[in-house]
Structure formats: structure tokens, C-alpha cells
Design a protein around this motif. Structure first.
Motif, PDB file in Angstrom:
ATOM      1  N   LEU A   1       6.609   6.491  17.643  1.00 21.76           N
ATOM      2  CA  LEU A   1       5.239   6.931  17.382  1.00 21.76           C
ATOM      3  C   LEU A   1       5.050   7.321  15.919  1.00 21.76           C
ATOM      4  N   VAL A   2       6.039   8.006  15.350  1.00 25.16           N
ATOM      5  CA  VAL A   2       5.950   8.360  13.929  1.00 25.16           C
ATOM      6  C   VAL A   2       5.865   7.093  13.085  1.00 25.16           C
ATOM      7  N   ALA A   3       6.713   6.084  13.418  1.00 23.97           N
ATOM      8  CA  ALA A   3       6.684   4.821  12.671  1.00 23.97           C
ATOM      9  C   ALA A   3       5.346   4.108  12.846  1.00 23.97           C
ATOM     10  N   LEU A   4       4.802   4.139  14.064  1.00 27.28           N
ATOM     11  CA  LEU A   4       3.491   3.535  14.307  1.00 27.28           C
ATOM     12  C   LEU A   4       2.422   4.202  13.447  1.00 27.28           C
ATOM     13  N   GLY A   5       2.458   5.528  13.385  1.00 30.78           N
ATOM     14  CA  GLY A   5       1.503   6.252  12.557  1.00 30.78           C
ATOM     15  C   GLY A   5       1.679   5.962  11.080  1.00 30.78           C
ATOM     16  N   LEU A   6       2.923   5.830  10.634  1.00 33.43           N
ATOM     17  CA  LEU A   6       3.195   5.510   9.233  1.00 33.43           C
ATOM     18  C   LEU A   6       2.543   4.184   8.846  1.00 33.43           C
ATOM     19  N   GLY A   7       2.733   3.179   9.696  1.00 31.63           N
ATOM     20  CA  GLY A   7       2.098   1.885   9.441  1.00 31.63           C
ATOM     21  C   GLY A   7       0.588   1.979   9.453  1.00 31.63           C
ATOM     22  N   ALA A   8       0.041   2.795  10.365  1.00 32.92           N
ATOM     23  CA  ALA A   8      -1.412   2.951  10.447  1.00 32.92           C
ATOM     24  C   ALA A   8      -1.974   3.590   9.177  1.00 32.92           C
ATOM     25  N   GLY A   9      -1.255   4.568   8.621  1.00 32.86           N
ATOM     26  CA  GLY A   9      -1.714   5.199   7.385  1.00 32.86           C
ATOM     27  C   GLY A   9      -1.736   4.219   6.224  1.00 32.86           C
ATOM     28  N   LEU A  10      -0.683   3.391   6.107  1.00 33.44           N
ATOM     29  CA  LEU A  10      -0.654   2.370   5.061  1.00 33.44           C
ATOM     30  C   LEU A  10      -1.806   1.382   5.234  1.00 33.44           C
ATOM     31  N   PHE A  11      -2.134   1.095   6.476  1.00 38.13           N
ATOM     32  CA  PHE A  11      -3.162   0.106   6.819  1.00 38.13           C
ATOM     33  C   PHE A  11      -4.561   0.588   6.456  1.00 38.13           C
ATOM     34  N   ILE A  12      -4.902   1.850   6.791  1.00 31.62           N
ATOM     35  CA  ILE A  12      -6.300   2.272   6.759  1.00 31.62           C
ATOM     36  C   ILE A  12      -6.764   2.776   5.393  1.00 31.62           C
ATOM     37  N   VAL A  13      -5.877   3.322   4.554  1.00 35.09           N
ATOM     38  CA  VAL A  13      -6.325   3.920   3.286  1.00 35.09           C
ATOM     39  C   VAL A  13      -7.011   2.904   2.371  1.00 35.09           C
TER      40      VAL A  13
END
Length: 392
Positions: A306-318
Motif C-alpha cells: 500500500l505504501v508503494a502504491l501510494g508512492l506511485g500515486a503521488g508521483l503520478f498526480i503532482v
């Protein structure tokens, strides 16, 4: 930014608290799944109905003034939620979610639209990284608070509503310290029909290729995020057999990853919008969902994924958020943010129906694979559409 932290905290505390109270009610699995889906849909619906009005408010009036007025309304909403908890009325609790969704739909265009007015362009990605970090810190603590409130005040849930009302008063006080900015378009006429206004803004966005792609990416992101969040509650309850607090801790793990990814994206952008982060983030999201669907996964391993999923999501959305803020003309930023909010919550609303259908044929773990596949498709589209830049 502190006001946005409080906004994210209160949104997620109230929504997660009500969902956990639903899970604790004696009802069939079908009734429970329907109630969880309904809670998500009721929060999303106002963004579709009122985001264009929120965009008009952001253009017509000072964005600081709009945010302060919306925060005033939140105080009343939280007192209403306390009454709904006191009466143990599920319909009134769901109505409170609907009201908070309306509050956030009106708040969003001003929240995102004000950043380009108070930050220089070269700091916009950095500012979005910090904003997303604070947003997801608010989600972390709000989600945890919802779980703790459900556990601590199980017999007296109205106390939770009173605590949230007190926090809303703090949010109103914070909103008064936001830098005052002049109206971007004080002559903007009231747009009576939100459908025609939305269509006008979408056609305007289609004329700007980067802005249109950012809008599609933003919609895809919120579809994935909502599907993950809804499925996560059920997976934690049914598969991992976690308590309310344990359930909330999984949401916290996801939000920590998004916050860290958002800050990394802000710094990696180096004073510009870095489009390469979108497909990179999508790939990380896809890879992280692979172990999440495995039947034998443990809670620590699932939390790490889940932490890794969130990390990718942060890179994606900014970078996507930075494009949505920087590309529109100054007098039209609020309207564009409103249109983007409508489409993002069309994605959220669609996810509630998709989740319901997927539950008929897939396990809750396998639904995470669908989330990863959608992320990979969106990232592939961005990489292909900007392939000349990526291969330069």
C-alpha cells in the motif's frame, strides 16, 4: 495549506467513521456492501452537481473569501452530523456525507486555483507537492481518527460529531489567515446551466492538448483512488479480519505513500512540470498491486504494498495537478478547476458501480489488480502521447 489539511482530515474522518459504523450494524453482506457504495456515491455526487458553481465562485469572488465562507458552512454540517449520530439514523448520517461532499465541491476550485496566484510558476510543482503531502497527511490522520472515534465512542457516537464540529471551527479560523487575493474575473456572469457551462469548458480544454490530457489523467487517477479506497475497507474487514483501528491503519499506509510520493515529485520537477513522472508513477502503482491480490498475503506485506502504491500515486498526480493549474488563462482558472472536479468525481462515481460489478466475479484482492491495470493503461497513454519528449 493548513486549511486544506483540516479539510482533508474532516472529510475522511466523517466518511470513514460512518462507513465503520455501517460495518458494525447487524445487516447482510449485500446490505452492507450497498451502504458502503452509497456512502461513496453520496460524497461524489455533489462534485458532479456543484463543482461548476464552485468554479464560478472562484472566478467571480476572492478565492480566500470563498474558502472562508465554505468553512463557516462546515461548522453547521458537523453539528448536523452530531445530531445524526445522536439519533442513530443511517439516512441522516448519509445526508451528512452528502453535505460534506457539497462543501468540498465548492471549496476545491478555490483551493487549487489560488496556488498560481500566490506562487511563481517555477515553484508551482513544489507547492503542489507540499499541498498533496498535507492533503494526504490529513487523510492519514482523518482516517485514523474515524477508526478511533468508531472504537472510542461506539456507544456515544454523537461525541465524535461534536469533536469534528470543534475542528471545523479551527478550520474556519485558519481560512481567515489565507492570503487575500482580488477576484480573478469580477465581471463573470452567473452561469445558470452547469451542463452547458461544463461543455463549454471541456471544449476549451480540448483546444489545449496538454490540458486535455491532464484532465483525462486526473479523472483516471480519482477513479483508481476511489476504487482502491472502497475495496480496501472491505478487504481489511473480510480478508485480513482487522478491527476498526487496523482498518484505518491501512488507509494511513496508503496516504503516507502518497504524501511521500507527492513531495518527491515536487522536488524532482526542479522548477518545471515533469511529465515523465506520470508513466513512472503508473508503473509503480501497477507493480505494487500484484502482491496485493495474492491469497496468502500477510498484513505487514499488504501494508508495504500500500505504501508503494501510494508512492506511485503521488508521483503520478503532482505533474497532472500542476498542468491543470498553470495552463488556463488567469480569469478562467476557477472554471477549469470546476470542470476538472466534475470529471474527477464522475470517475469516483463510476468506481462505485464498477466495484459493485467486480465484486460479482472477482475477490476483493483481485480487484486491486484491476486498479493496477487501469493505472498502467493511463501511464502508457501519457508516455505514448508524449513519446517524442520521452525519447529526446
Amino acid at each position: 495549506m493548513a486549511t486544506q489539511f483540516q479539510n482533508a482530515f474532516s472529510d475522511n474522518a466523517l466518511k470513514n467513521l460512518i462507513i465503520l459504523l455501517v460495518l458494525a450494524r447487524p445487516m447482510s453482506q449485500a446490505e452492507r456492501d450497498t451502504s458502503v457504495m452509497l456512502a461513496g456515491a453520496l460524497f461524489a455526487l455533489p462534485f458532479i452537481l456543484f463543482s461548476m458553481f464552485g468554479g464560478w465562485l472562484a472566478d467571480r469572488f476572492s478565492k480566500q473569501q470563498v474558502m472562508e465562507r465554505v468553512k463557516t458552512a462546515e461548522i453547521g454540517i458537523m453539528f448536523f452530523a452530531a445530531l445524526a449520530f445522536l439519533l442513530h439514523s443511517l439516512p441522516l448520517q448519509l445526508l451528512a456525507i452528502l453535505c460534506m461532499g457539497t462543501h468540498s465541491a465548492l471549496f476545491g476550485p478555490s483551493k487549487y486555483g489560488i496556488l498560481p496566484e500566490v506562487l511563481p510558476f517555477e515553484k508551482l510543482s513544489w507547492g503542489n507537492g507540499v499541498l498533496e503531502l498535507l492533503t494526504f497527511l490529513g487523510i492519514i490522520l482523518g482516517t485514523l481518527a474515524g477508526g478511533l472515534f468508531a472504537s472510542w465512542f461506539k456507544e456515544t457516537p454523537a461525541v465524535s460529531g461534536l469533536v469534528l464540529a470543534a475542528i471545523a471551527i479551527g478550520g474556519w479560523m485558519l481560512s481567515r489567515s489565507i492570503p487575500k487575493v482580488p477576484p480573478a474575473n469580477p465581471q463573470c456572469s452567473f452561469r445558470v446551466n452547469p451542463i452547458t457551462d461544463l461543455w463549454r469548458q471541456l471544449m476549451r480544454m480540448r483546444g489545449d492538448r496538454d490540458l486535455w490530457r491532464a484532465n483525462l489523467g486526473n479523472t483516471g487517477f480519482f477513479f483508481i483512488a476511489a476504487l482502491v479506497q472502497m475495496n480496501l475497507v472491505l478487504f481489511a474487514h473480510d480478508v485480513l479480519k482487522l478491527s476498526e483501528t487496523g482498518n484505518a491503519s491501512l488507509n494511513a499506509a496508503l496516504a503516507i505513500g502518497i504524501g511521500v510520493g507527492s513531495v518527491l515529485a515536487g522536488y524532482a520537477s526542479r522548477g518545471k512540470i515533469e511529465y515523465r513522472l506520470v508513466p513512472a508513477g503508473a508503473l509503480v502503482m501497477f507493480l505494487s498491486t500484484i502482491p496485493m491480490g495474492l491469497a496468502a498475503i500477510t498484513t505487514p506485506a499488504f501494508s508495504t504494498a500500500l505504501v508503494a502504491l501510494g508512492l506511485g500515486a503521488g508521483l503520478f498526480i503532482v505533474p497532472i495537478t500542476a498542468v491543470l493549474q498553470s495552463r488556463p488563462a488567469p480569469e478562467n482558472k476557477g472554471a477549469v478547476q470546476g470542470a476538472a472536479s466534475v470529471l474527477s468525481f464522475v470517475g469516483i462515481l463510476a468506481s462505485t458501480g464498477v466495484q459493485r460489478l467486480l465484486r460479482l466475479v472477482l475477490s476483493s484482492g483481485e480487484i486491486f489488480w484491476v486498479c493496477g491495470a487501469v493505472a498502467l493503461l493511463v501511464g502508457t497513454y501519457v508516455a505514448y502521447s508524449r513519446r517524442a519528449e520521452f525519447t529526446a
